[in-house]
Design a protein around this motif. Structure first.
Motif, short mmCIF file in Angstrom:
data_model
loop_
_atom_site.label_atom_id
_atom_site.label_comp_id
_atom_site.label_asym_id
_atom_site.label_seq_id
_atom_site.Cartn_x
_atom_site.Cartn_y
_atom_site.Cartn_z
N MET A 1 131.01 94.58 22.98
CA MET A 1 132.31 94.42 23.63
C MET A 1 132.17 93.51 24.85
N GLN A 2 133.28 92.89 25.24
CA GLN A 2 133.32 92.10 26.46
C GLN A 2 134.64 92.39 27.17
N LEU A 3 134.56 92.41 28.50
CA LEU A 3 135.77 92.50 29.31
C LEU A 3 135.97 91.14 29.96
N PHE A 4 136.97 90.41 29.50
CA PHE A 4 137.19 89.06 29.98
C PHE A 4 138.07 89.00 31.22
N GLN A 5 139.06 89.85 31.29
CA GLN A 5 140.06 89.77 32.35
C GLN A 5 139.82 90.77 33.46
N GLN A 6 140.07 90.34 34.68
CA GLN A 6 140.02 91.24 35.82
C GLN A 6 141.04 92.35 35.58
N GLY A 7 140.63 93.59 35.78
CA GLY A 7 141.50 94.73 35.59
C GLY A 7 141.37 95.39 34.23
N GLU A 8 140.76 94.72 33.26
CA GLU A 8 140.53 95.34 31.95
C GLU A 8 139.55 96.49 32.11
N ASP A 9 139.72 97.55 31.31
CA ASP A 9 138.78 98.65 31.37
C ASP A 9 138.53 99.21 29.97
N VAL A 10 137.42 99.93 29.85
CA VAL A 10 137.04 100.57 28.58
C VAL A 10 136.49 101.95 28.89
N PRO A 11 136.63 102.89 27.95
CA PRO A 11 135.98 104.19 28.14
C PRO A 11 134.47 104.04 28.01
N LEU A 12 133.76 104.86 28.75
CA LEU A 12 132.29 104.85 28.70
C LEU A 12 131.78 106.12 28.04
N PRO A 13 130.67 106.01 27.33
CA PRO A 13 130.04 107.23 26.86
C PRO A 13 129.44 107.96 28.07
N ASN A 14 129.57 109.26 28.11
CA ASN A 14 129.07 110.04 29.24
C ASN A 14 127.60 110.36 29.00
N GLN A 15 126.78 109.31 29.06
CA GLN A 15 125.34 109.42 28.83
C GLN A 15 124.64 108.33 29.62
N PRO A 16 123.31 108.39 29.70
CA PRO A 16 122.59 107.39 30.50
C PRO A 16 122.95 105.95 30.13
N LEU A 17 122.96 105.09 31.17
CA LEU A 17 123.30 103.68 31.00
C LEU A 17 122.25 102.80 31.64
N ASN A 18 122.10 101.61 31.08
CA ASN A 18 121.31 100.54 31.69
C ASN A 18 122.27 99.43 32.05
N ILE A 19 122.15 98.93 33.28
CA ILE A 19 122.98 97.84 33.76
C ILE A 19 122.03 96.72 34.14
N ALA A 20 122.13 95.58 33.44
CA ALA A 20 121.21 94.46 33.68
C ALA A 20 121.98 93.25 34.18
N LEU A 21 121.56 92.72 35.32
CA LEU A 21 122.06 91.44 35.81
C LEU A 21 121.09 90.39 35.31
N ARG A 22 121.61 89.39 34.58
CA ARG A 22 120.77 88.34 34.00
C ARG A 22 121.24 86.99 34.53
N TRP A 23 120.27 86.12 34.86
CA TRP A 23 120.60 84.78 35.31
C TRP A 23 119.41 83.86 35.12
N SER A 24 119.70 82.57 35.20
CA SER A 24 118.65 81.56 35.18
C SER A 24 118.93 80.62 36.34
N GLY A 25 117.89 79.95 36.78
CA GLY A 25 118.04 79.00 37.87
C GLY A 25 117.12 79.34 39.03
N ALA A 26 117.35 78.67 40.14
CA ALA A 26 116.53 78.85 41.34
C ALA A 26 117.37 79.53 42.42
N ALA A 27 117.69 80.79 42.19
CA ALA A 27 118.48 81.55 43.16
C ALA A 27 117.97 82.98 43.20
N ASP A 28 118.08 83.59 44.36
CA ASP A 28 117.67 84.99 44.54
C ASP A 28 118.92 85.87 44.51
N PHE A 29 119.40 86.14 43.29
CA PHE A 29 120.53 87.05 43.14
C PHE A 29 120.03 88.48 43.17
N ASP A 30 120.85 89.38 43.61
CA ASP A 30 120.49 90.79 43.67
C ASP A 30 121.58 91.63 43.02
#
Length: 183
Positions: A2-31
């Motif tokens: 699934m993807q949420l394209f629009q600001q304000g869109e929401d989806v139900p979540l399973p009530n179980q453990p989640l992994n949230i990964a921020l992915r990027w490429s380039g020369a930046a120190d994102f956190d």
């Protein structure tokens, strides 16, 4: 997936453990960071300075800090949430560390940044909006105010900070409808 394209869109979540990964490429120190508010209104922040705990409160753990030194590469920071029943809200933030410290615009457009949320049976992708005059983004909100139906909301709220000083400073970027006013 699934993807949420629009600001304000929401989806139900399973009530179980989640992994949230921020992915990027380039020369930046994102956190990647997770700000939380419990049902008892206790607030905290899991980020590179406080990695959190997976098996005890707050049950949120950042695996590592990547991209340090603004070196070219492919990076991923992961937050594990082992349980969120005690949480009322969890906000997911991304910032360009050096640019936020100096009050400068981030390099959000230089590398494709995405937030990948998953568990073994479910996955969702969010992409950061392009905003040339910002250095921090509140990407998403896990809303657990309805205990039987947690939801994930695409917030995509961009802002400009000059130094990262407090949790209240971060939360002030988000609509006050979801934030307790700082004491």
């Amino acid at each position: 997936m699934m993807q949420l394209f629009q600001q304000g869109e929401d989806v139900p979540l399973p009530n179980q453990p989640l992994n949230i990964a921020l992915r990027w490429s380039g020369a930046a120190d994102f956190d990647l960071a997770a700000a939380y508010q419990t049902h008892e209104d206790q607030r905290g922040l899991v980020y590179f300075g406080d990695l959190g705990k997976r098996d005890e409160f707050p049950y949120i753990r950042l695996t590592q800090d990547q991209g340090v030194g603004d070196k070219q590469g492919h990076y991923q920071e992961i937050i594990h949430i082992s349980q969120f029943s005690t949480m009322k809200y969890i906000w997911f933030f991304c910032w360009d560390y050096h640019r936020a410290q100096n009050g400068e615009a981030a390099r959000f457009t230089e590398g494709e940044l995405s937030l990948h949320i998953s568990n073994p049976q479910w996955q969702l992708d969010l992409f950061l909006p392009e905003s040339p005059n910002s250095n921090v983004c509140c990407i998403a909100l896990l809303d657990n105010t309805r205990m039987d139906e947690p939801r994930l909301l695409n917030l995509s709220v961009m802002g400009m900070l000059s130094g990262l000083k407090s949790l209240s400073q971060l939360l002030s970027l988000v609509d006050t409808e979801w934030v307790m006013q700082a004491a």
